[in-house]
Write a protein that holds these residues in place. Structure first.
Motif, PDB file in Angstrom:
ATOM      1  N   ILE A  10       9.608 -38.939 -23.510  1.00  0.00           N
ATOM      2  CA  ILE A  10      10.800 -38.195 -23.934  1.00  0.00           C
ATOM      3  C   ILE A  10      11.850 -38.317 -22.833  1.00  0.00           C
ATOM      4  N   VAL A  11      12.833 -39.133 -23.079  1.00  0.00           N
ATOM      5  CA  VAL A  11      13.900 -39.339 -22.096  1.00  0.00           C
ATOM      6  C   VAL A  11      15.271 -38.970 -22.667  1.00  0.00           C
ATOM      7  N   ASP A  12      15.309 -38.618 -23.947  1.00  0.00           N
ATOM      8  CA  ASP A  12      16.566 -38.237 -24.578  1.00  0.00           C
ATOM      9  C   ASP A  12      16.677 -36.708 -24.573  1.00  0.00           C
ATOM     10  N   GLY A  13      17.401 -36.184 -23.619  1.00  0.00           N
ATOM     11  CA  GLY A  13      17.503 -34.738 -23.551  1.00  0.00           C
ATOM     12  C   GLY A  13      17.947 -34.270 -22.197  1.00  0.00           C
ATOM     13  N   PHE A  14      17.473 -33.063 -21.811  1.00  0.00           N
ATOM     14  CA  PHE A  14      18.037 -32.387 -20.661  1.00  0.00           C
ATOM     15  C   PHE A  14      16.959 -31.659 -19.865  1.00  0.00           C
ATOM     16  N   VAL A  15      17.181 -31.614 -18.559  1.00  0.00           N
ATOM     17  CA  VAL A  15      16.438 -30.708 -17.686  1.00  0.00           C
ATOM     18  C   VAL A  15      17.463 -29.799 -17.030  1.00  0.00           C
ATOM     19  N   GLN A  16      16.996 -28.695 -16.456  1.00  0.00           N
ATOM     20  CA  GLN A  16      17.890 -27.714 -15.841  1.00  0.00           C
ATOM     21  C   GLN A  16      17.636 -27.601 -14.352  1.00  0.00           C
ATOM     22  N   GLU A  17      18.704 -27.262 -13.626  1.00  0.00           N
ATOM     23  CA  GLU A  17      18.540 -26.836 -12.247  1.00  0.00           C
ATOM     24  C   GLU A  17      17.859 -25.466 -12.248  1.00  0.00           C
TER      25      GLU A  17
ATOM     26  N   ALA B 129      27.645  -8.954 -31.585  1.00  0.00           N
ATOM     27  CA  ALA B 129      27.832  -8.300 -30.292  1.00  0.00           C
ATOM     28  C   ALA B 129      28.879  -8.989 -29.425  1.00  0.00           C
ATOM     29  N   ARG B 130      29.177 -10.255 -29.734  1.00  0.00           N
ATOM     30  CA  ARG B 130      30.155 -10.991 -28.917  1.00  0.00           C
ATOM     31  C   ARG B 130      30.538 -12.272 -29.647  1.00  0.00           C
ATOM     32  N   ALA B 131      31.787 -12.687 -29.476  1.00  0.00           N
ATOM     33  CA  ALA B 131      32.239 -13.983 -29.976  1.00  0.00           C
ATOM     34  C   ALA B 131      33.222 -14.548 -28.963  1.00  0.00           C
ATOM     35  N   GLY B 132      32.924 -15.722 -28.425  1.00  0.00           N
ATOM     36  CA  GLY B 132      33.813 -16.296 -27.414  1.00  0.00           C
ATOM     37  C   GLY B 132      33.373 -17.694 -27.034  1.00  0.00           C
ATOM     38  N   LEU B 133      34.177 -18.359 -26.246  1.00  0.00           N
ATOM     39  CA  LEU B 133      33.824 -19.692 -25.766  1.00  0.00           C
ATOM     40  C   LEU B 133      32.679 -19.580 -24.769  1.00  0.00           C
ATOM     41  N   HIS B 134      31.709 -20.460 -24.918  1.00  0.00           N
ATOM     42  CA  HIS B 134      30.477 -20.394 -24.125  1.00  0.00           C
ATOM     43  C   HIS B 134      30.251 -21.760 -23.480  1.00  0.00           C
ATOM     44  N   LEU B 135      30.228 -21.791 -22.153  1.00  0.00           N
ATOM     45  CA  LEU B 135      30.158 -23.052 -21.412  1.00  0.00           C
ATOM     46  C   LEU B 135      28.754 -23.395 -20.944  1.00  0.00           C
ATOM     47  N   TRP B 136      27.744 -22.598 -21.341  1.00  0.00           N
ATOM     48  CA  TRP B 136      26.415 -22.761 -20.758  1.00  0.00           C
ATOM     49  C   TRP B 136      25.371 -23.264 -21.743  1.00  0.00           C
ATOM     50  N   GLU B 137      25.835 -23.895 -22.847  1.00  0.00           N
ATOM     51  CA  GLU B 137      24.901 -24.610 -23.697  1.00  0.00           C
ATOM     52  C   GLU B 137      24.684 -26.003 -23.097  1.00  0.00           C
ATOM     53  N   GLU B 138      23.892 -26.834 -23.744  1.00  0.00           N
ATOM     54  CA  GLU B 138      23.708 -28.209 -23.281  1.00  0.00           C
ATOM     55  C   GLU B 138      25.059 -28.920 -23.250  1.00  0.00           C
ATOM     56  N   PRO B 139      25.269 -29.859 -22.301  1.00  0.00           N
ATOM     57  CA  PRO B 139      26.589 -30.508 -22.146  1.00  0.00           C
ATOM     58  C   PRO B 139      27.135 -31.136 -23.421  1.00  0.00           C
ATOM     59  N   VAL B 140      26.260 -31.645 -24.285  1.00  0.00           N
ATOM     60  CA  VAL B 140      26.737 -32.284 -25.521  1.00  0.00           C
ATOM     61  C   VAL B 140      27.229 -31.255 -26.532  1.00  0.00           C
ATOM     62  N   LEU B 141      27.005 -29.982 -26.260  1.00  0.00           N
ATOM     63  CA  LEU B 141      27.500 -28.898 -27.119  1.00  0.00           C
ATOM     64  C   LEU B 141      28.684 -28.174 -26.474  1.00  0.00           C
TER      65      LEU B 141
ATOM     66  N   MET C 237      26.321 -38.991 -31.921  1.00  0.00           N
ATOM     67  CA  MET C 237      27.254 -38.590 -30.876  1.00  0.00           C
ATOM     68  C   MET C 237      28.643 -39.149 -31.165  1.00  0.00           C
ATOM     69  N   GLU C 238      29.651 -38.458 -30.641  1.00  0.00           N
ATOM     70  CA  GLU C 238      31.033 -38.913 -30.767  1.00  0.00           C
ATOM     71  C   GLU C 238      31.812 -38.394 -29.576  1.00  0.00           C
ATOM     72  N   ASP C 239      32.351 -39.307 -28.780  1.00  0.00           N
ATOM     73  CA  ASP C 239      33.123 -38.932 -27.584  1.00  0.00           C
ATOM     74  C   ASP C 239      32.340 -38.004 -26.667  1.00  0.00           C
ATOM     75  N   GLY C 240      31.055 -38.280 -26.519  1.00  0.00           N
ATOM     76  CA  GLY C 240      30.221 -37.509 -25.608  1.00  0.00           C
ATOM     77  C   GLY C 240      29.733 -36.180 -26.137  1.00  0.00           C
ATOM     78  N   LEU C 241      30.076 -35.850 -27.375  1.00  0.00           N
ATOM     79  CA  LEU C 241      29.652 -34.598 -27.983  1.00  0.00           C
ATOM     80  C   LEU C 241      28.731 -34.874 -29.158  1.00  0.00           C
ATOM     81  N   LEU C 242      27.773 -33.970 -29.363  1.00  0.00           N
ATOM     82  CA  LEU C 242      26.876 -34.092 -30.506  1.00  0.00           C
ATOM     83  C   LEU C 242      27.612 -33.626 -31.755  1.00  0.00           C
ATOM     84  N   ARG C 243      27.614 -34.480 -32.769  1.00  0.00           N
ATOM     85  CA  ARG C 243      28.275 -34.146 -34.027  1.00  0.00           C
ATOM     86  C   ARG C 243      27.284 -33.791 -35.126  1.00  0.00           C
ATOM     87  N   GLN C 244      26.051 -34.271 -34.964  1.00  0.00           N
ATOM     88  CA  GLN C 244      25.034 -34.016 -35.988  1.00  0.00           C
ATOM     89  C   GLN C 244      23.669 -34.272 -35.377  1.00  0.00           C
ATOM     90  N   GLY C 245      22.672 -33.472 -35.748  1.00  0.00           N
ATOM     91  CA  GLY C 245      21.324 -33.721 -35.254  1.00  0.00           C
ATOM     92  C   GLY C 245      20.573 -32.452 -34.898  1.00  0.00           C
TER      93      GLY C 245
END
Length: 289
Positions: A265-272, A32-44, A187-195
């Protein structure tokens, strides 16, 4: 094909033009769509975005799905394996940090050829968590980042909201298999590479289910092995009933976040809580398809 890809094992007939079974999708991928998506977790998402490919159909049918037009109504366009591979290359050329396959489980046999040749960026498998281990094993070595939901820790809401009373045992077994394949987060340069990144959407009135989910993650994985994303973006959908007619309250989400922290659990994310807005759902208008 006679389909038994997902845990429902419908045994339904699916052809290039006809979709039977719970997902109601044909055998070939529908996008249905293919494009750049900025609203995943920051490491993605990073600075340039994930290369998000939204597939139509779903094996869950959650009554609160924000992507209802593609998950239940079948909006999308059928593509060949060759076109799918082209889409991956186009997204990478646009700067995508990864290729983010969103709700693609029911098309796995037809994804495999498109993923046969390794890509220069990680492949993310973004799914509802309700997966057959046998299907996941077909993707071993082809997926670097698993992004499953763990929606429910209790049977009753899984039955009522996703028509899947066996959701928790099925999803936890699937997540164990995902972790077996890729191991701890790298992680690599602030991005998740595997996991593995486990997502959980807090639902109105379902704090006990959330606690059960958090308990399982804290009990199953050592600190740092996986990332956990506690999501507040539940948005009431048309026709919602009972507690689902409202947003998650600040008190509910705060209680969930505090419970997560208290469980270690401190490794992860919370949302506004401002994430619970309809404008965060992209337009499924065949962009990039």
């Amino acid at each position: 094909m006679i389909c038994n890809i997902c845990p429902r094992r419908c045994g339904a007939e699916r052809t290039e033009t006809y979709g039977g079974g719970f997902c109601r999708m044909p055998a070939v991928p529908v996008i249905a769509r293919a494009g750049l998506h900025l609203w995943e977790e920051p490491v993605l998402s990073g600075t340039r975005g994930s290369g998000a490919v939204f597939f139509s159909g779903c094996s869950l049918g959650c009554v609160y799905c924000q992507n209802h037009t593609i998950s239940a109504e079948g909006v999308g366009k059928a593509v060949t394996t060759e076109r799918l591979r082209e889409i991956f290359r186009e997204l990478i050329a646009q700067g995508a940090h990864n290729i983010d396959l969103i709700t693609a489980s029911h098309f796995v046999p037809f994804l495999l050829p498109a993923l046969e040749e390794p890509l220069p960026v990680p492949v993310v498998f973004n799914c509802g968590g309700y997966e057959r281990v046998e299907t996941l094993r077909l993707l071993e070595g082809k997926v670097q980042i698993w992004l499953p939901d763990l929606k429910y820790g209790l049977e009753e809401p899984a039955r009522r909201y996703s028509h899947a009373p066996d959701y928790f045992p099925v999803a936890t077994e699937a997540i164990r298999e995902m972790f077996r394949q890729v191991g701890p987060c790298r992680m690599e340069d602030g991005l998740l590479r595997q996991g593995v990144v486990i997502r959980h959407l807090v639902l109105p009135g379902q704090l006990e289910s959330t606690r059960r989910v958090i308990d399982w993650v804290a009990r199953t994985f050592r600190p740092g092995e996986v990332l956990f994303s506690l999501m507040s973006q539940y948005t009431p959908q048309p026709g919602a009933e009972g507690p689902l007619r409202r947003h998650v309250t600040a008190a509910e989400y705060r209680a969930a976040a505090e419970y997560m922290e208290n469980c270690g659990i401190v490794d992860g994310f919370v949302q506004e809580r401002t994430s619970a807005r309809e404008e965060y759902t992209p337009a499924f208008n065949l962009t990039g398809v």
